[in-house]
Design a protein around this motif. Structure first.
Motif, PDB file in Angstrom:
ATOM      1  N   PRO A 185       0.824  -1.222   0.000  1.00 56.54           N
ATOM      2  CA  PRO A 185       0.000   0.000   0.000  1.00 56.54           C
ATOM      3  C   PRO A 185       0.855   1.269   0.000  1.00 56.54           C
ATOM      4  CG  PRO A 185      -0.854  -1.593   1.575  1.00 56.54           C
ATOM      5  CD  PRO A 185       0.454  -2.138   1.095  1.00 56.54           C
ATOM      6  N   LEU A 186       0.361   2.299  -0.666  1.00 56.02           N
ATOM      7  CA  LEU A 186       1.107   3.552  -0.750  1.00 56.02           C
ATOM      8  C   LEU A 186       1.303   4.182   0.626  1.00 56.02           C
ATOM      9  CD1 LEU A 186      -0.486   5.116  -3.967  1.00 56.02           C
ATOM     10  CD2 LEU A 186       1.718   3.962  -3.753  1.00 56.02           C
ATOM     11  N   THR A 187       0.326   3.993   1.522  1.00 51.44           N
ATOM     12  CA  THR A 187       0.465   4.528   2.882  1.00 51.44           C
ATOM     13  C   THR A 187       1.670   3.905   3.576  1.00 51.44           C
ATOM     14  OG1 THR A 187      -1.927   4.831   3.046  1.00 51.44           O
ATOM     15  CG2 THR A 187      -0.688   4.834   5.105  1.00 51.44           C
ATOM     16  N   PHE A 188       1.830   2.603   3.418  1.00 47.97           N
ATOM     17  CA  PHE A 188       2.977   1.912   4.009  1.00 47.97           C
ATOM     18  C   PHE A 188       4.282   2.432   3.411  1.00 47.97           C
ATOM     19  CE2 PHE A 188       6.111  -1.534   3.608  1.00 47.97           C
ATOM     20  CZ  PHE A 188       6.338  -1.812   4.948  1.00 47.97           C
ATOM     21  N   GLN A 189       4.299   2.635   2.096  1.00 49.26           N
ATOM     22  CA  GLN A 189       5.510   3.132   1.446  1.00 49.26           C
ATOM     23  C   GLN A 189       5.864   4.531   1.935  1.00 49.26           C
ATOM     24  OE1 GLN A 189       5.681   2.458  -2.877  1.00 49.26           O
ATOM     25  NE2 GLN A 189       3.928   1.099  -2.677  1.00 49.26           N
ATOM     26  N   ALA A 190       4.833   5.374   2.106  1.00 48.39           N
ATOM     27  CA  ALA A 190       5.070   6.738   2.591  1.00 48.39           C
ATOM     28  C   ALA A 190       5.621   6.713   4.016  1.00 48.39           C
ATOM     29  CB  ALA A 190       3.774   7.542   2.531  1.00 48.39           C
ATOM     30  N   LYS A 191       5.037   5.860   4.874  1.00 47.60           N
ATOM     31  CA  LYS A 191       5.517   5.748   6.261  1.00 47.60           C
ATOM     32  C   LYS A 191       6.949   5.226   6.301  1.00 47.60           C
ATOM     33  CE  LYS A 191       1.064   5.024   8.595  1.00 47.60           C
ATOM     34  NZ  LYS A 191       0.227   4.065   9.360  1.00 47.60           N
ATOM     35  N   GLN A 192       7.238   4.273   5.432  1.00 44.16           N
ATOM     36  CA  GLN A 192       8.575   3.681   5.396  1.00 44.16           C
ATOM     37  C   GLN A 192       9.623   4.726   5.016  1.00 44.16           C
ATOM     38  OE1 GLN A 192       9.194   0.542   2.420  1.00 44.16           O
ATOM     39  NE2 GLN A 192       9.990  -0.763   4.035  1.00 44.16           N
ATOM     40  N   LEU A 193       9.325   5.517   3.993  1.00 47.90           N
ATOM     41  CA  LEU A 193      10.265   6.553   3.566  1.00 47.90           C
ATOM     42  C   LEU A 193      10.409   7.631   4.637  1.00 47.90           C
ATOM     43  CD1 LEU A 193      12.090   7.882   1.497  1.00 47.90           C
ATOM     44  CD2 LEU A 193      10.063   8.849   0.392  1.00 47.90           C
ATOM     45  N   ARG A 194       9.288   8.034   5.232  1.00 51.05           N
ATOM     46  CA  ARG A 194       9.347   9.064   6.275  1.00 51.05           C
ATOM     47  C   ARG A 194      10.169   8.589   7.470  1.00 51.05           C
ATOM     48  NH1 ARG A 194       6.123  10.005  10.569  1.00 51.05           N
ATOM     49  NH2 ARG A 194       4.502   8.581   9.824  1.00 51.05           N
ATOM     50  N   SER A 195       9.983   7.325   7.850  1.00 51.06           N
ATOM     51  CA  SER A 195      10.745   6.774   8.969  1.00 51.06           C
ATOM     52  C   SER A 195      12.240   6.752   8.655  1.00 51.06           C
ATOM     53  CB  SER A 195      10.255   5.363   9.288  1.00 51.06           C
ATOM     54  OG  SER A 195      11.020   4.772  10.317  1.00 51.06           O
ATOM     55  N   ALA A 196      12.573   6.386   7.421  1.00 53.72           N
ATOM     56  CA  ALA A 196      13.986   6.354   7.024  1.00 53.72           C
ATOM     57  C   ALA A 196      14.596   7.746   7.080  1.00 53.72           C
ATOM     58  CB  ALA A 196      14.114   5.770   5.620  1.00 53.72           C
ATOM     59  N   LEU A 197      13.828   8.748   6.653  1.00 54.40           N
ATOM     60  CA  LEU A 197      14.325  10.127   6.672  1.00 54.40           C
ATOM     61  C   LEU A 197      14.451  10.651   8.103  1.00 54.40           C
ATOM     62  CD1 LEU A 197      12.207  11.525   3.697  1.00 54.40           C
ATOM     63  CD2 LEU A 197      14.699  11.315   3.731  1.00 54.40           C
ATOM     64  N   ASP A 198      13.437  10.375   8.922  1.00 52.58           N
ATOM     65  CA  ASP A 198      13.423  10.903  10.293  1.00 52.58           C
ATOM     66  C   ASP A 198      14.481  10.258  11.186  1.00 52.58           C
ATOM     67  OD1 ASP A 198      11.352  12.543   9.594  1.00 52.58           O
ATOM     68  OD2 ASP A 198       9.771  11.334  10.531  1.00 52.58           O
ATOM     69  N   ASN A 199      14.896   9.051  10.844  1.00 52.02           N
ATOM     70  CA  ASN A 199      15.810   8.313  11.720  1.00 52.02           C
ATOM     71  C   ASN A 199      17.214   8.154  11.141  1.00 52.02           C
ATOM     72  OD1 ASN A 199      14.045   7.293  14.093  1.00 52.02           O
ATOM     73  ND2 ASN A 199      12.800   6.860  12.280  1.00 52.02           N
ATOM     74  N   GLY A 200      17.539   8.985  10.178  1.00 53.36           N
ATOM     75  CA  GLY A 200      18.902   9.009   9.661  1.00 53.36           C
ATOM     76  C   GLY A 200      19.327   7.764   8.912  1.00 53.36           C
ATOM     77  N   LEU A 201      18.384   7.116   8.234  1.00 52.02           N
ATOM     78  CA  LEU A 201      18.722   5.892   7.504  1.00 52.02           C
ATOM     79  C   LEU A 201      19.052   6.147   6.033  1.00 52.02           C
ATOM     80  CD1 LEU A 201      15.944   3.505   8.903  1.00 52.02           C
ATOM     81  CD2 LEU A 201      18.243   3.908   9.793  1.00 52.02           C
ATOM     82  N   VAL A 202      18.866   7.376   5.593  1.00 46.86           N
ATOM     83  CA  VAL A 202      19.087   7.699   4.182  1.00 46.86           C
ATOM     84  C   VAL A 202      20.530   8.158   3.985  1.00 46.86           C
ATOM     85  CG1 VAL A 202      18.391   9.181   2.267  1.00 46.86           C
ATOM     86  CG2 VAL A 202      16.669   8.333   3.876  1.00 46.86           C
ATOM     87  N   PRO A 203      21.287   7.495   3.115  1.00 47.87           N
ATOM     88  CA  PRO A 203      22.686   7.896   2.900  1.00 47.87           C
ATOM     89  C   PRO A 203      22.771   9.252   2.200  1.00 47.87           C
ATOM     90  CG  PRO A 203      22.044   6.211   1.312  1.00 47.87           C
ATOM     91  CD  PRO A 203      20.911   6.334   2.282  1.00 47.87           C
ATOM     92  N   THR A 204      23.537  10.142   2.768  1.00 46.18           N
ATOM     93  CA  THR A 204      23.647  11.495   2.207  1.00 46.18           C
ATOM     94  C   THR A 204      24.635  11.564   1.048  1.00 46.18           C
ATOM     95  OG1 THR A 204      25.348  12.023   3.850  1.00 46.18           O
ATOM     96  CG2 THR A 204      23.062  12.555   4.417  1.00 46.18           C
TER      97      THR A 204
END
Length: 239
Positions: A185-204
Protein backbone atom coordinates in the motif's frame (compact mmCIF):
# COMPACT_ATOMS: atom_id res chain seq x y z
CA UNK A 1 5.13 -36.11 -22.28
CA UNK A 2 8.83 -36.58 -22.96
CA UNK A 3 12.03 -35.28 -21.39
CA UNK A 4 14.73 -33.83 -23.61
CA UNK A 5 16.97 -30.83 -24.12
CA UNK A 6 15.97 -27.91 -26.31
CA UNK A 7 18.00 -25.08 -27.73
CA UNK A 8 17.06 -21.72 -26.22
CA UNK A 9 16.95 -19.99 -29.60
CA UNK A 10 14.44 -22.53 -30.93
CA UNK A 11 11.80 -21.75 -28.31
CA UNK A 12 8.74 -19.70 -29.21
CA UNK A 13 7.99 -17.13 -26.51
CA UNK A 14 4.37 -16.11 -27.01
CA UNK A 15 2.96 -13.48 -24.61
CA UNK A 16 -0.48 -15.09 -24.92
CA UNK A 17 0.80 -17.92 -22.74
CA UNK A 18 2.80 -15.88 -20.24
CA UNK A 19 0.84 -15.34 -17.02
CA UNK A 20 3.09 -12.67 -15.51
CA UNK A 21 2.08 -9.05 -15.98
CA UNK A 22 5.48 -7.55 -15.22
CA UNK A 23 7.62 -9.46 -17.69
CA UNK A 24 11.01 -10.92 -16.85
CA UNK A 25 12.50 -10.21 -13.43
CA UNK A 26 16.20 -9.69 -14.17
CA UNK A 27 17.22 -10.04 -10.52
CA UNK A 28 15.50 -13.43 -10.33
CA UNK A 29 17.21 -14.44 -13.59
CA UNK A 30 20.59 -13.45 -12.20
CA UNK A 31 20.13 -15.64 -9.12
CA UNK A 32 19.07 -18.53 -11.33
CA UNK A 33 22.16 -17.94 -13.45
CA UNK A 34 24.36 -18.13 -10.35
CA UNK A 35 22.69 -21.40 -9.37
CA UNK A 36 23.28 -22.82 -12.85
CA UNK A 37 26.92 -21.73 -12.70
CA UNK A 38 27.30 -23.43 -9.33
CA UNK A 39 26.02 -26.69 -10.79
CA UNK A 40 22.69 -26.69 -8.99
CA UNK A 41 19.95 -28.79 -10.52
CA UNK A 42 17.33 -26.54 -12.09
CA UNK A 43 13.83 -27.89 -12.81
CA UNK A 44 13.22 -28.47 -16.53
CA UNK A 45 11.21 -25.96 -18.49
CA UNK A 46 7.86 -26.95 -20.00
CA UNK A 47 7.49 -26.76 -23.77
CA UNK A 48 4.56 -27.65 -25.99
CA UNK A 49 5.15 -30.11 -28.82
CA UNK A 50 4.72 -27.11 -31.13
CA UNK A 51 7.77 -25.42 -29.58
CA UNK A 52 5.96 -22.85 -27.43
CA UNK A 53 7.50 -22.09 -24.04
CA UNK A 54 4.77 -22.82 -21.49
CA UNK A 55 6.77 -22.49 -18.28
CA UNK A 56 10.33 -21.41 -17.60
CA UNK A 57 10.85 -17.94 -19.06
CA UNK A 58 13.22 -16.98 -16.23
CA UNK A 59 15.16 -20.23 -16.55
CA UNK A 60 15.46 -19.73 -20.30
CA UNK A 61 16.78 -16.21 -19.77
CA UNK A 62 19.23 -17.47 -17.14
CA UNK A 63 20.58 -20.22 -19.40
CA UNK A 64 20.94 -17.74 -22.26
CA UNK A 65 22.78 -15.29 -20.02
CA UNK A 66 25.18 -18.02 -18.94
CA UNK A 67 25.67 -19.99 -22.17
CA UNK A 68 24.31 -17.82 -24.98
CA UNK A 69 21.37 -18.31 -27.37
CA UNK A 70 22.44 -21.85 -28.26
CA UNK A 71 22.18 -23.02 -24.66
CA UNK A 72 20.75 -26.51 -24.30
CA UNK A 73 18.01 -26.42 -21.67
CA UNK A 74 16.49 -29.47 -19.93
CA UNK A 75 12.84 -29.58 -20.91
CA UNK A 76 9.65 -31.56 -20.64
CA UNK A 77 7.76 -31.57 -23.92
CA UNK A 78 3.99 -31.89 -23.57
CA UNK A 79 1.08 -32.18 -25.94
CA UNK A 80 -1.89 -29.87 -25.40
CA UNK A 81 -5.28 -30.41 -27.04
CA UNK A 82 -5.77 -26.67 -27.52
CA UNK A 83 -4.42 -23.25 -26.56
CA UNK A 84 -6.79 -22.91 -23.60
CA UNK A 85 -5.27 -26.04 -22.05
CA UNK A 86 -1.82 -24.57 -22.62
CA UNK A 87 -2.51 -21.30 -20.79
CA UNK A 88 -4.29 -23.17 -17.98
CA UNK A 89 -1.21 -25.33 -17.49
CA UNK A 90 1.07 -22.28 -17.58
CA UNK A 91 -0.97 -20.61 -14.85
CA UNK A 92 -1.29 -23.76 -12.75
CA UNK A 93 2.47 -24.40 -12.84
CA UNK A 94 3.52 -20.81 -12.18
CA UNK A 95 1.22 -20.51 -9.18
CA UNK A 96 2.79 -23.52 -7.51
CA UNK A 97 6.53 -23.18 -8.05
CA UNK A 98 9.23 -20.70 -8.92
CA UNK A 99 8.78 -16.96 -8.50
CA UNK A 100 5.30 -16.51 -6.97
CA UNK A 101 2.59 -14.83 -9.01
CA UNK A 102 1.63 -11.53 -7.40
CA UNK A 103 -1.99 -10.30 -7.38
CA UNK A 104 -1.36 -8.25 -10.53
CA UNK A 105 -0.03 -11.37 -12.25
CA UNK A 106 -3.17 -13.28 -11.26
CA UNK A 107 -5.36 -10.51 -12.65
CA UNK A 108 -3.35 -10.65 -15.87
CA UNK A 109 -3.63 -14.45 -15.94
CA UNK A 110 -7.39 -14.17 -15.49
CA UNK A 111 -7.49 -11.86 -18.51
CA UNK A 112 -5.58 -14.37 -20.61
CA UNK A 113 -7.84 -17.20 -19.50
CA UNK A 114 -11.00 -15.21 -20.18
CA UNK A 115 -9.81 -14.60 -23.73
CA UNK A 116 -10.19 -18.38 -24.13
CA UNK A 117 -13.60 -18.32 -22.41
CA UNK A 118 -12.17 -19.75 -19.21
CA UNK A 119 -14.05 -17.50 -16.81
CA UNK A 120 -15.79 -19.65 -14.22
CA UNK A 121 -14.67 -18.17 -10.89
CA UNK A 122 -14.54 -21.47 -8.93
CA UNK A 123 -12.47 -22.99 -11.75
CA UNK A 124 -10.12 -19.99 -11.75
CA UNK A 125 -9.84 -20.27 -7.97
CA UNK A 126 -8.71 -23.88 -8.28
CA UNK A 127 -6.15 -22.90 -10.93
CA UNK A 128 -4.85 -20.06 -8.76
CA UNK A 129 -4.87 -22.09 -5.56
CA UNK A 130 -6.93 -19.34 -3.92
CA UNK A 131 -10.37 -19.03 -2.39
CA UNK A 132 -13.34 -18.11 -4.55
CA UNK A 133 -13.74 -14.83 -2.65
CA UNK A 134 -10.12 -13.84 -3.20
CA UNK A 135 -10.26 -14.80 -6.86
CA UNK A 136 -13.39 -12.72 -7.38
CA UNK A 137 -11.58 -9.65 -6.06
CA UNK A 138 -8.51 -10.32 -8.19
CA UNK A 139 -10.45 -10.85 -11.41
CA UNK A 140 -12.23 -7.50 -11.23
CA UNK A 141 -9.10 -5.49 -10.37
CA UNK A 142 -8.74 -4.02 -13.85
CA UNK A 143 -8.65 -0.62 -15.48
CA UNK A 144 -9.05 0.51 -19.06
CA UNK A 145 -6.66 2.71 -20.95
CA UNK A 146 -7.45 4.53 -24.17
CA UNK A 147 -4.44 4.64 -26.52
CA UNK A 148 -3.51 8.15 -27.62
CA UNK A 149 -3.47 7.04 -31.25
CA UNK A 150 -7.17 6.23 -31.04
CA UNK A 151 -6.83 2.45 -31.10
CA UNK A 152 -8.89 -0.08 -29.20
CA UNK A 153 -9.12 0.44 -25.40
CA UNK A 154 -6.82 -1.86 -23.47
CA UNK A 155 -7.75 -3.67 -20.26
CA UNK A 156 -4.84 -3.85 -17.83
CA UNK A 157 -4.43 -5.45 -14.39
CA UNK A 158 -4.21 -2.97 -11.53
CA UNK A 159 -1.71 -3.42 -8.73
CA UNK A 160 -2.90 -3.61 -5.13
CA UNK A 161 -1.24 -0.31 -4.23
CA UNK A 162 -3.39 1.54 -6.77
CA UNK A 163 -6.48 -0.63 -6.54
CA UNK A 164 -8.64 2.51 -6.29
CA UNK A 165 -8.13 2.77 -10.06
CA UNK A 166 -9.97 -0.51 -10.68
CA UNK A 167 -12.90 0.05 -13.00
CA UNK A 168 -11.60 3.45 -14.09
CA UNK A 169 -10.33 4.66 -17.44
CA UNK A 170 -6.74 5.79 -17.05
CA UNK A 171 -4.21 7.41 -19.35
CA UNK A 172 -1.37 5.55 -21.01
CA UNK A 173 1.00 7.55 -18.80
CA UNK A 174 -0.81 6.31 -15.68
CA UNK A 175 -0.74 2.75 -17.02
CA UNK A 176 3.03 2.94 -17.55
CA UNK A 177 3.56 4.51 -14.11
CA UNK A 178 1.54 1.89 -12.24
CA UNK A 179 3.69 -0.87 -13.70
CA UNK A 180 6.60 0.56 -11.69
CA UNK A 181 4.64 0.74 -8.44
CA UNK A 182 5.46 -2.02 -5.95
CA UNK A 183 2.62 -4.04 -4.50
CA UNK A 184 2.51 -2.76 -0.92
CA UNK A 185 0.00 0.00 0.00
CA UNK A 186 1.11 3.55 -0.75
CA UNK A 187 0.47 4.53 2.88
CA UNK A 188 2.98 1.91 4.01
CA UNK A 189 5.51 3.13 1.45
CA UNK A 190 5.07 6.74 2.59
CA UNK A 191 5.52 5.75 6.26
CA UNK A 192 8.57 3.68 5.40
CA UNK A 193 10.27 6.55 3.57
CA UNK A 194 9.35 9.06 6.28
CA UNK A 195 10.75 6.77 8.97
CA UNK A 196 13.99 6.35 7.02
CA UNK A 197 14.32 10.13 6.67
CA UNK A 198 13.42 10.90 10.29
CA UNK A 199 15.81 8.31 11.72
CA UNK A 200 18.90 9.01 9.66
CA UNK A 201 18.72 5.89 7.50
CA UNK A 202 19.09 7.70 4.18
CA UNK A 203 22.69 7.90 2.90
CA UNK A 204 23.65 11.49 2.21
CA UNK A 205 26.37 10.50 -0.25
CA UNK A 206 24.08 8.72 -2.71
CA UNK A 207 23.76 11.37 -5.41
CA UNK A 208 21.12 9.53 -7.41
CA UNK A 209 18.97 9.06 -4.31
CA UNK A 210 19.31 12.71 -3.33
CA UNK A 211 18.29 13.74 -6.83
CA UNK A 212 15.21 11.51 -6.67
CA UNK A 213 14.30 12.91 -3.24
CA UNK A 214 14.49 16.45 -4.63
CA UNK A 215 12.16 15.42 -7.45
CA UNK A 216 9.89 13.76 -4.89
CA UNK A 217 9.85 16.99 -2.86
CA UNK A 218 8.71 18.89 -5.94
CA UNK A 219 6.07 16.28 -6.80
CA UNK A 220 4.75 16.29 -3.23
CA UNK A 221 4.45 20.07 -3.32
CA UNK A 222 2.45 19.93 -6.53
CA UNK A 223 0.24 17.10 -5.26
CA UNK A 224 -0.52 18.73 -1.91
CA UNK A 225 -1.20 22.05 -3.62
CA UNK A 226 -3.75 20.35 -5.87
CA UNK A 227 -5.44 18.75 -2.86
CA UNK A 228 -5.61 22.13 -1.10
CA UNK A 229 -7.15 23.76 -4.17
CA UNK A 230 -9.69 20.96 -4.56
CA UNK A 231 -10.74 21.19 -0.92
CA UNK A 232 -11.22 24.94 -1.16
CA UNK A 233 -13.51 24.47 -4.13
CA UNK A 234 -15.61 21.99 -2.17
CA UNK A 235 -15.95 24.18 0.94
CA UNK A 236 -19.37 25.86 1.23
CA UNK A 237 -19.39 29.60 0.75
CA UNK A 238 -20.78 31.47 3.78
CA UNK A 239 -23.54 33.93 2.97
Amino acid sequence: MTESKVRASSLIVDPRFYPRAGGIDRVHCYHLQLAIRAGEEIPPIIVSDTGILVDGAHRKAAYEAEFGPDAEIPAIVKHYPDEAAMIEDAVRINVRHGKPLCPQDLTHAAQLLRSYRVQDIPHLARLFGRTVEYTQRIVVREARTQPENGGEPQVIPVKYAVRHLAGEEISEQQADAQRMVIGSPLTFQAKQLRSALDNGLVPTTNKELIRELRLLYRSLGNFLSQIKTTRKRKEPVES
